[in-house]
Scaffold this motif. Sequence first.
Motif, PDB file in Angstrom:
ATOM      1  N   TRP A  10       8.162  54.411 -22.591  1.00 22.98           N
ATOM      2  CA  TRP A  10       9.362  54.974 -23.197  1.00 22.98           C
ATOM      3  C   TRP A  10       9.499  54.393 -24.591  1.00 22.98           C
ATOM      4  O   TRP A  10       9.186  53.226 -24.822  1.00 22.98           O
ATOM      5  CB  TRP A  10      10.612  54.599 -22.390  1.00 22.98           C
ATOM      6  N   LYS A  11      10.009  55.203 -25.512  1.00 22.04           N
ATOM      7  CA  LYS A  11      10.294  54.699 -26.851  1.00 22.04           C
ATOM      8  C   LYS A  11      11.552  53.854 -26.782  1.00 22.04           C
ATOM      9  O   LYS A  11      12.549  54.252 -26.164  1.00 22.04           O
ATOM     10  CB  LYS A  11      10.495  55.844 -27.828  1.00 22.04           C
ATOM     11  N   LEU A  12      11.517  52.713 -27.417  1.00 25.72           N
ATOM     12  CA  LEU A  12      12.671  51.823 -27.449  1.00 25.72           C
ATOM     13  C   LEU A  12      13.899  52.537 -27.989  1.00 25.72           C
ATOM     14  O   LEU A  12      14.995  52.398 -27.446  1.00 25.72           O
ATOM     15  CB  LEU A  12      12.361  50.578 -28.296  1.00 25.72           C
ATOM     16  N   ASP A  50      10.299  52.181 -32.750  1.00 25.95           N
ATOM     17  CA  ASP A  50       9.265  53.056 -32.194  1.00 25.95           C
ATOM     18  C   ASP A  50       8.389  52.334 -31.174  1.00 25.95           C
ATOM     19  O   ASP A  50       7.451  52.918 -30.653  1.00 25.95           O
ATOM     20  CB  ASP A  50       8.372  53.606 -33.305  1.00 25.95           C
ATOM     21  N   ARG A  51       8.723  51.088 -30.897  1.00 23.63           N
ATOM     22  CA  ARG A  51       7.928  50.314 -29.949  1.00 23.63           C
ATOM     23  C   ARG A  51       7.949  50.989 -28.588  1.00 23.63           C
ATOM     24  O   ARG A  51       8.945  51.597 -28.191  1.00 23.63           O
ATOM     25  CB  ARG A  51       8.516  48.905 -29.831  1.00 23.63           C
ATOM     26  N   LEU A  52       6.844  50.915 -27.875  1.00 21.73           N
ATOM     27  CA  LEU A  52       6.744  51.526 -26.554  1.00 21.73           C
ATOM     28  C   LEU A  52       7.042  50.486 -25.481  1.00 21.73           C
ATOM     29  O   LEU A  52       6.585  49.352 -25.561  1.00 21.73           O
ATOM     30  CB  LEU A  52       5.341  52.105 -26.346  1.00 21.73           C
ATOM     31  N   LEU A  53       7.830  50.902 -24.498  1.00 19.61           N
ATOM     32  CA  LEU A  53       8.232  50.016 -23.406  1.00 19.61           C
ATOM     33  C   LEU A  53       7.575  50.451 -22.110  1.00 19.61           C
ATOM     34  O   LEU A  53       7.471  51.643 -21.830  1.00 19.61           O
ATOM     35  CB  LEU A  53       9.752  50.061 -23.215  1.00 19.61           C
ATOM     36  N   THR A  54       7.198  49.493 -21.296  1.00 20.84           N
ATOM     37  CA  THR A  54       6.669  49.791 -19.974  1.00 20.84           C
ATOM     38  C   THR A  54       7.827  50.112 -19.028  1.00 20.84           C
ATOM     39  O   THR A  54       8.992  49.840 -19.331  1.00 20.84           O
ATOM     40  CB  THR A  54       5.895  48.583 -19.411  1.00 20.84           C
ATOM     41  N   THR A  55       7.497  50.652 -17.882  1.00 19.83           N
ATOM     42  CA  THR A  55       8.515  50.938 -16.863  1.00 19.83           C
ATOM     43  C   THR A  55       9.253  49.659 -16.491  1.00 19.83           C
ATOM     44  O   THR A  55      10.482  49.651 -16.375  1.00 19.83           O
ATOM     45  CB  THR A  55       7.862  51.560 -15.613  1.00 19.83           C
ATOM     46  N   LYS A  56       8.522  48.575 -16.341  1.00 16.87           N
ATOM     47  CA  LYS A  56       9.126  47.290 -15.987  1.00 16.87           C
ATOM     48  C   LYS A  56      10.123  46.843 -17.058  1.00 16.87           C
ATOM     49  O   LYS A  56      11.223  46.376 -16.734  1.00 16.87           O
ATOM     50  CB  LYS A  56       8.024  46.249 -15.808  1.00 16.87           C
ATOM     51  N   GLU A  57       9.766  46.998 -18.330  1.00 21.67           N
ATOM     52  CA  GLU A  57      10.668  46.604 -19.413  1.00 21.67           C
ATOM     53  C   GLU A  57      11.921  47.477 -19.440  1.00 21.67           C
ATOM     54  O   GLU A  57      13.019  46.977 -19.663  1.00 21.67           O
ATOM     55  CB  GLU A  57       9.948  46.686 -20.760  1.00 21.67           C
ATOM     56  N   VAL A  58      11.751  48.779 -19.209  1.00 17.76           N
ATOM     57  CA  VAL A  58      12.901  49.688 -19.192  1.00 17.76           C
ATOM     58  C   VAL A  58      13.843  49.309 -18.055  1.00 17.76           C
ATOM     59  O   VAL A  58      15.054  49.193 -18.252  1.00 17.76           O
ATOM     60  CB  VAL A  58      12.458  51.164 -19.077  1.00 17.76           C
ATOM     61  N   CYS A  59      13.297  49.110 -16.875  1.00 13.36           N
ATOM     62  CA  CYS A  59      14.136  48.739 -15.721  1.00 13.36           C
ATOM     63  C   CYS A  59      14.891  47.443 -15.988  1.00 13.36           C
ATOM     64  O   CYS A  59      16.060  47.313 -15.622  1.00 13.36           O
ATOM     65  CB  CYS A  59      13.281  48.612 -14.470  1.00 13.36           C
TER      66      CYS A  59
END
Length: 75
Positions: free
Chosen positions: A63-65, A23-32
């Motif tokens: 975004w949710k992991l 359920d950890r939240l990811l930043t746009t940078k982490e998703v990319c």
Amino acid sequence: MTNTATTNDEEYAAFNINRSNEDRLLTTKEVCSMISLGRTWLWSAVRNGKFPQPVSVGSRTFWKLSSVRGWISAL
């Protein structure tokens, strides 16, 4: 004077402190970084329904992991 980057990092950490790993939240940078694609592609895919919708927390977008991993698994 408050450093904006430090404040944002602290807020981000607070969002994730009580969440399970999935359920950890990811930043746009982490998703990319995870999907090896750029921000322009990411937002285009979200608009076209080809990538999971983000969640908003205040004025920030995450975004949710589990959603990102699900998208990767479906490839």
